[in-house]
Design an enzyme around this catalytic site. Structure first.
Site, short mmCIF file in Angstrom:
data_model
loop_
_atom_site.label_atom_id
_atom_site.label_comp_id
_atom_site.label_asym_id
_atom_site.label_seq_id
_atom_site.Cartn_x
_atom_site.Cartn_y
_atom_site.Cartn_z
NE ARG A 266 0.00 16.82 -13.46
CZ ARG A 266 0.82 16.07 -12.63
NH1 ARG A 266 0.70 16.05 -11.27
NH2 ARG A 266 1.74 15.39 -12.81
CD GLU B 131 -3.79 15.48 -16.01
OE1 GLU B 131 -2.93 14.93 -15.66
OE2 GLU B 131 -4.25 15.27 -17.25
CG HIS C 217 6.74 10.66 -24.67
ND1 HIS C 217 5.36 10.47 -24.63
CD2 HIS C 217 6.90 11.82 -23.96
CE1 HIS C 217 4.85 11.41 -23.96
NE2 HIS C 217 5.77 12.22 -23.65
CE LYS D 43 5.05 17.40 -14.77
NZ LYS D 43 5.46 16.26 -15.50
CG ASN E 76 -2.42 16.20 -20.55
OD1 ASN E 76 -1.24 15.52 -20.37
ND2 ASN E 76 -3.48 15.98 -19.89
NE ARG F 169 -4.03 -2.01 1.96
CZ ARG F 169 -3.99 -2.96 2.78
NH1 ARG F 169 -3.23 -2.84 3.88
NH2 ARG F 169 -4.98 -3.99 2.56
CG HIS G 92 -0.12 9.78 -25.03
ND1 HIS G 92 -0.75 10.22 -23.73
CD2 HIS G 92 1.16 9.94 -24.63
CE1 HIS G 92 -0.09 10.39 -22.82
NE2 HIS G 92 1.52 10.19 -23.15
CG HIS H 224 1.53 14.70 -24.02
ND1 HIS H 224 2.13 15.74 -24.29
CD2 HIS H 224 2.41 14.13 -23.33
CE1 HIS H 224 3.31 15.87 -23.76
NE2 HIS H 224 3.46 14.79 -23.21
CE LYS I 213 0.20 13.15 -15.02
NZ LYS I 213 -0.86 13.51 -16.09
CD GLU J 45 7.13 15.98 -22.80
OE1 GLU J 45 6.27 16.89 -22.34
OE2 GLU J 45 6.51 15.01 -22.89
N1 GLY Z 1 5.61 11.74 -13.46
C1 GLY Z 1 5.19 12.66 -14.26
C2 GLY Z 1 4.03 13.50 -13.90
O1 GLY Z 1 3.67 13.47 -12.85
O2 GLY Z 1 3.69 14.38 -14.80
#
Ligand code: GLY
Length: 339
Positions: free
Chosen positions: A228, A224, A249, A214, A232, A108, A239, A235, A130, A172
């Site tokens: 946030r 998000e 990428h 960022k 993207n 966990r 993607h 993307h 993320k 990026e």
């Molecule tokens: N680990 C990438 C993000 O949080 O955007």
């Protein structure tokens, strides 16, 4: 050296640009640490790793799939990892994603930190909390929001990065400038040669700027729901291209940014001369401005993307170079525009 902090819901994340792998002991516990890396990074840098057990995945996006994750959970159990363990990822975006996901879910959730070795990881994949894995090639479909305790951006490691990977990271960096910072766009135009020659001062400058952009966006909207989404940019189409063509990428995002900029012009938001400038910047860093592929297939892949909610896509468009916004577009309307 630059310190940037994100105060996340799962804890504080400290990002240090310009720190070296050699000083990693100052950031990790004295024992009960498990290292995750990939075979490329391991073959170059394992002599500099601290003396803890190491799991090496194959380099590349194909490692971000469930069987690899299950293998690492098992390895942790077999090696006595417990709720007091710490996971240290040393690698690029794939390794950071895998390690962050494994750590956030094992028992966990146990703490983790990253040494980001690629440009793409330093300015994007390692920062923000993320941690996603793919499902049969579809990007980051399963994942968590958990902040790494620290991210070390050792920019000296970029000297060993293959040229193509380095340029992919630039995609990026360009993205951050296009969505939020017109001055950074001017810097990228004026310092292209220095950056392509990997001048360390110029690299430290743009990596720090990117991380700051960022971090501020993540700080404002960690999970998000709004701002946030700007990250993207490029993307949605990108993607989908990546899923269909299995291209890197950064290349997919580069073509995705041009696609989104064109859409912004067509919808009347972005001036044509800004579009031309954006294309020139992207091409100037050796990135593709267009990738030939079956549009119907790309559109199908796009519908599997997380950026779709019911029949609405949150498409990131540009008002000008340096200012992005999110436009809700219905799937049917988007289909008419792009096919
Ligand atoms: N680990 C990438 C993000 O949080 O955007």
């Amino acid at each position: 050296m630059e310190h940037i902090v994100i105060e996340g819901k799962s804890g504080t994340s400290q990002i240090v640009v310009g720190e070296n792998l050699a000083n990693i002991r100052a950031y990790i516990p004295a024992q009960n640490v498990f290292i995750i890396t990939d075979k490329n990074v391991g073959s170059i840098y394992s002599q500099q790793f601290p003396p803890f057990p190491v799991f090496q995945v194959e380099a590349g996006e194909q490692s971000k799939e469930f069987p690899v994750i299950a293998g690492i959970w098992q390895w942790l159990l077999d090696n006595g990892a417990d709720r007091g363990s710490f996971i240290l990822a040393i690698g690029g975006g794939v390794v950071c994603d895998i390690a962050g996901f494994v750590a956030s879910t094992f028992m966990r959730g146990i703490p983790f930190g990253f040494v980001a070795t690629s440009l793409l990881a330093q300015v994007d994949a390692s920062v923000g909390g993320k941690n996603g894995i793919n499902l049969h090639g579809f990007k980051n479909i399963v994942g968590t929001f958990t902040q790494p305790r620290f991210v070390i951006c050792d920019t000296s490691m970029l000297s060993s990065l293959p040229e193509e990977e380095y340029r992919n990271g630039m995609a990026e960096i360009i993205k951050h400038a296009l969505i939020k910072n017109a001055q950074k766009i001017n810097y990228l135009i004026a310092n292209r040669h220095k950056l392509l020659q990997r001048d360390s001062e110029a690299i430290n400058h743009v990596v720090s700027l990117s991380v700051k952009i960022k971090a501020s966006v993540v700080q404002a909207d960690e999970h998000e729901k709004g701002e946030r989404r700007l990250l993207n940019f490029g993307h949605t189409w990108g993607h989908a291209l990546e899923a269909i063509l299995k291209i890197p990428h950064g290349q997919a995002v580069a073509a995705g940014m041009v696609f989104a900029a064109r859409l912004s012009v067509n919808l009347g938001y972005l001036a044509e001369n800004d579009f031309v400038t954006i294309k020139e910047i992207i091409a100037g860093y050796g990135l593709p401005v267009e990738i030939d592929a079956d549009k119907a297939l790309i559109f199908d892949a796009l519908l599997k993307d997380k950026k779709r909610e019911n029949q609405i896509i949150h498409y990131v468009l540009l008002e000008r170079a340096g200012k992005a916004f999110v436009k809700e577009i219905e799937v049917a309307q988007l289909k008419k525009m792009v096919l």
